[in-house]
Design an enzyme around this catalytic site. Sequence first.
Site, PDB file in Angstrom:
ATOM      1  N   ARG A 176       0.828  -1.207   0.000  1.00  0.00           N
ATOM      2  CA  ARG A 176       0.000   0.000   0.000  1.00  0.00           C
ATOM      3  C   ARG A 176       0.864   1.259   0.000  1.00  0.00           C
ATOM      4  O   ARG A 176       0.389   2.334   0.348  1.00  0.00           O
ATOM      5  CB  ARG A 176      -0.947   0.013   1.201  1.00  0.00           C
ATOM      6  CG  ARG A 176      -0.253  -0.071   2.552  1.00  0.00           C
ATOM      7  CD  ARG A 176      -1.246   0.101   3.680  1.00  0.00           C
ATOM      8  NE  ARG A 176      -0.616  -0.067   4.980  1.00  0.00           N
ATOM      9  CZ  ARG A 176      -1.194   0.262   6.123  1.00  0.00           C
ATOM     10  NH1 ARG A 176      -2.401   0.789   6.113  1.00  0.00           N
ATOM     11  NH2 ARG A 176      -0.575   0.067   7.264  1.00  0.00           N
TER      12      ARG A 176
ATOM     13  N   ASP B  25      -6.268  -4.100   0.486  1.00  0.00           N
ATOM     14  CA  ASP B  25      -6.922  -3.185  -0.448  1.00  0.00           C
ATOM     15  C   ASP B  25      -6.016  -2.033  -0.862  1.00  0.00           C
ATOM     16  O   ASP B  25      -6.413  -1.164  -1.643  1.00  0.00           O
ATOM     17  CB  ASP B  25      -8.230  -2.641   0.146  1.00  0.00           C
ATOM     18  CG  ASP B  25      -8.034  -1.934   1.492  1.00  0.00           C
ATOM     19  OD1 ASP B  25      -6.887  -1.558   1.810  1.00  0.00           O
ATOM     20  OD2 ASP B  25      -9.031  -1.759   2.212  1.00  0.00           O
TER      21      ASP B  25
ATOM     22  N   ARG C 217      14.762  -1.860   3.813  1.00  0.00           N
ATOM     23  CA  ARG C 217      14.610  -2.634   5.047  1.00  0.00           C
ATOM     24  C   ARG C 217      15.556  -3.832   5.069  1.00  0.00           C
ATOM     25  O   ARG C 217      16.041  -4.264   4.026  1.00  0.00           O
ATOM     26  CB  ARG C 217      13.165  -3.146   5.141  1.00  0.00           C
ATOM     27  CG  ARG C 217      12.134  -2.037   5.001  1.00  0.00           C
ATOM     28  CD  ARG C 217      10.918  -2.520   4.195  1.00  0.00           C
ATOM     29  NE  ARG C 217      10.014  -1.397   3.931  1.00  0.00           N
ATOM     30  CZ  ARG C 217       9.063  -0.982   4.758  1.00  0.00           C
ATOM     31  NH1 ARG C 217       8.862  -1.629   5.887  1.00  0.00           N
ATOM     32  NH2 ARG C 217       8.320   0.057   4.466  1.00  0.00           N
TER      33      ARG C 217
ATOM     34  N   ASP D 180      11.092  -6.857   8.410  1.00  0.00           N
ATOM     35  CA  ASP D 180      10.680  -5.997   7.289  1.00  0.00           C
ATOM     36  C   ASP D 180      10.307  -4.597   7.763  1.00  0.00           C
ATOM     37  O   ASP D 180      10.010  -3.731   6.925  1.00  0.00           O
ATOM     38  CB  ASP D 180       9.509  -6.630   6.524  1.00  0.00           C
ATOM     39  CG  ASP D 180       8.322  -6.942   7.420  1.00  0.00           C
ATOM     40  OD1 ASP D 180       8.442  -7.855   8.247  1.00  0.00           O
ATOM     41  OD2 ASP D 180       7.272  -6.281   7.297  1.00  0.00           O
TER      42      ASP D 180
ATOM     43  N   ASP E  79       7.855   2.742  10.120  1.00  0.00           N
ATOM     44  CA  ASP E  79       6.564   2.040  10.164  1.00  0.00           C
ATOM     45  C   ASP E  79       5.935   2.056  11.557  1.00  0.00           C
ATOM     46  O   ASP E  79       6.040   1.105  12.318  1.00  0.00           O
ATOM     47  CB  ASP E  79       6.702   0.594   9.667  1.00  0.00           C
ATOM     48  CG  ASP E  79       6.772   0.519   8.158  1.00  0.00           C
ATOM     49  OD1 ASP E  79       6.445   1.521   7.492  1.00  0.00           O
ATOM     50  OD2 ASP E  79       7.159  -0.535   7.632  1.00  0.00           O
TER      51      ASP E  79
END
Length: 490
Positions: free
Chosen positions: A94, A126, A184, A255, A265
């Site tokens: 995403r 999604d 990463r 990750d 993140d």
Amino acid sequence: MQRLLASLSWDNSYSRLPERFFERVSATPLPDPYLIAFNQDAAALLDLDPSAAGDASFLAGLNGTKPIPGTAPLATIYAGHQFGVWVPQLGDGRAILLGEVVTADHQRWEVQLKGSGMTRFSRMGDGRAVLRSSIREYLASEAMHGLGIPTTRALALFGSDEAIYRERVETAAVLVRLSPSHLRFGTFQLFASRGESADVQLLADYVIDQHFPELLKLPAAERYAAWYREVVDRTARMIARWTAVGFSHGVMNTDNMSILGLSLDYGPYGFLDGYDRGFICNHTDYSGRYAFDQQPKVGLWNCARLGEALHTLVPEASALDALESYRTTFEDEIDARMGEKLGLLMAEEGDLELLHGFLQLMQSAKADYSRTFRALSHYDGADLTTLLPLQAEIGDAAGLLAWLERYDTRLAHEQSVVSVRHGRMLAVNPKYVLRNWIAQEVIVNAEHRSYAMIETVRALLAAPFDEQPAFERFAEGPAGKDVVEVSCSS
């Protein structure tokens, strides 16, 4: 010189790697997008004119409605250990990297859109992000920067009324985040797991050339080992700084580990309220793998997994030396940071016991981590009124007085000047951290289309050590407020 978005100096160094390293993909525009937040401090990093946020082309370009000239959007591929379990392929499901902005002083900043639509790495997702989680990351990255911790940055946040289905129906948002690199540990793990050692080397050469150019003078036989050790040491220092401010990441998967040692993140993170060494900020972390006191060990474990991925480049003996340096680097960094928090000028034998004694008082009383150290910053043994804030947090009057007697002796030994010590301690013990109740209040306001609080809190957290009387309530703990639980969907 300040510029609009389209006139920035764009480059796309990662896109010049072979296409097996990424997928070329464009953002899927949000319907009827609107700007929610814009960070002028981050805009300055790009030489971006603050007025750019009011230009129609700004939102159109970031939304993918009108592609920005000079960009080469892509989604990167990687793998990783998630909660200790190997997942052989992941990727930006995403997130889309637009490219790098090269500034007038030759700095490079990757511009990435998070929540910008599906890629071939989306799996069952999604490709969208919700407003709630996007606000949390926007604020967290800027809060960490304010605390002096290496981190990605947040440029802007825009949203749409498009319905997104998570635990409940929410609205969509896209976070525009900046970093010198979003690479990463898991990027290296992917190619190593496939036995593609040439690609591991190609990626390492790219990272060293772009971000560690000082190592290029070394012969190849030494260069990769020196680079790996630098990554390990940066990771150790970062996690030591997390520990010192009471920050818990929540999902330290490989990750989610930055090859540059940046905090990356932000999902189910949390800052300590009542001190608890075993604090678990992610309520879906059932085993406590990423509990507050486990983060240093997990950081080392993750660095070991990166070392395995680099085994064709870094000799085993060098890798083991680097991992051993993690322990030393972490211990040196955390000792220095905690010594500063106690107001000590130099390290002496017995300091560790002094610190642990204070933390044990806090643990027993569930004393608020940030507020207690802030109260200690104002302590003056000659002024009994300065005891009151400490007693309010710790409660154990006898235990506190016994500890303060040892503390006073220690301060006297180095001839600590009270006013000078206060200044040092107030500069490292924040009054304001991004507590979950604060983030949640911002989110609730935003879900009712009131966005002003986002910038208010961001600006507050940009100066977390300053007294800001108008915002005194944001220094409060969570007492009397609804419990906020966060998970990976956060």
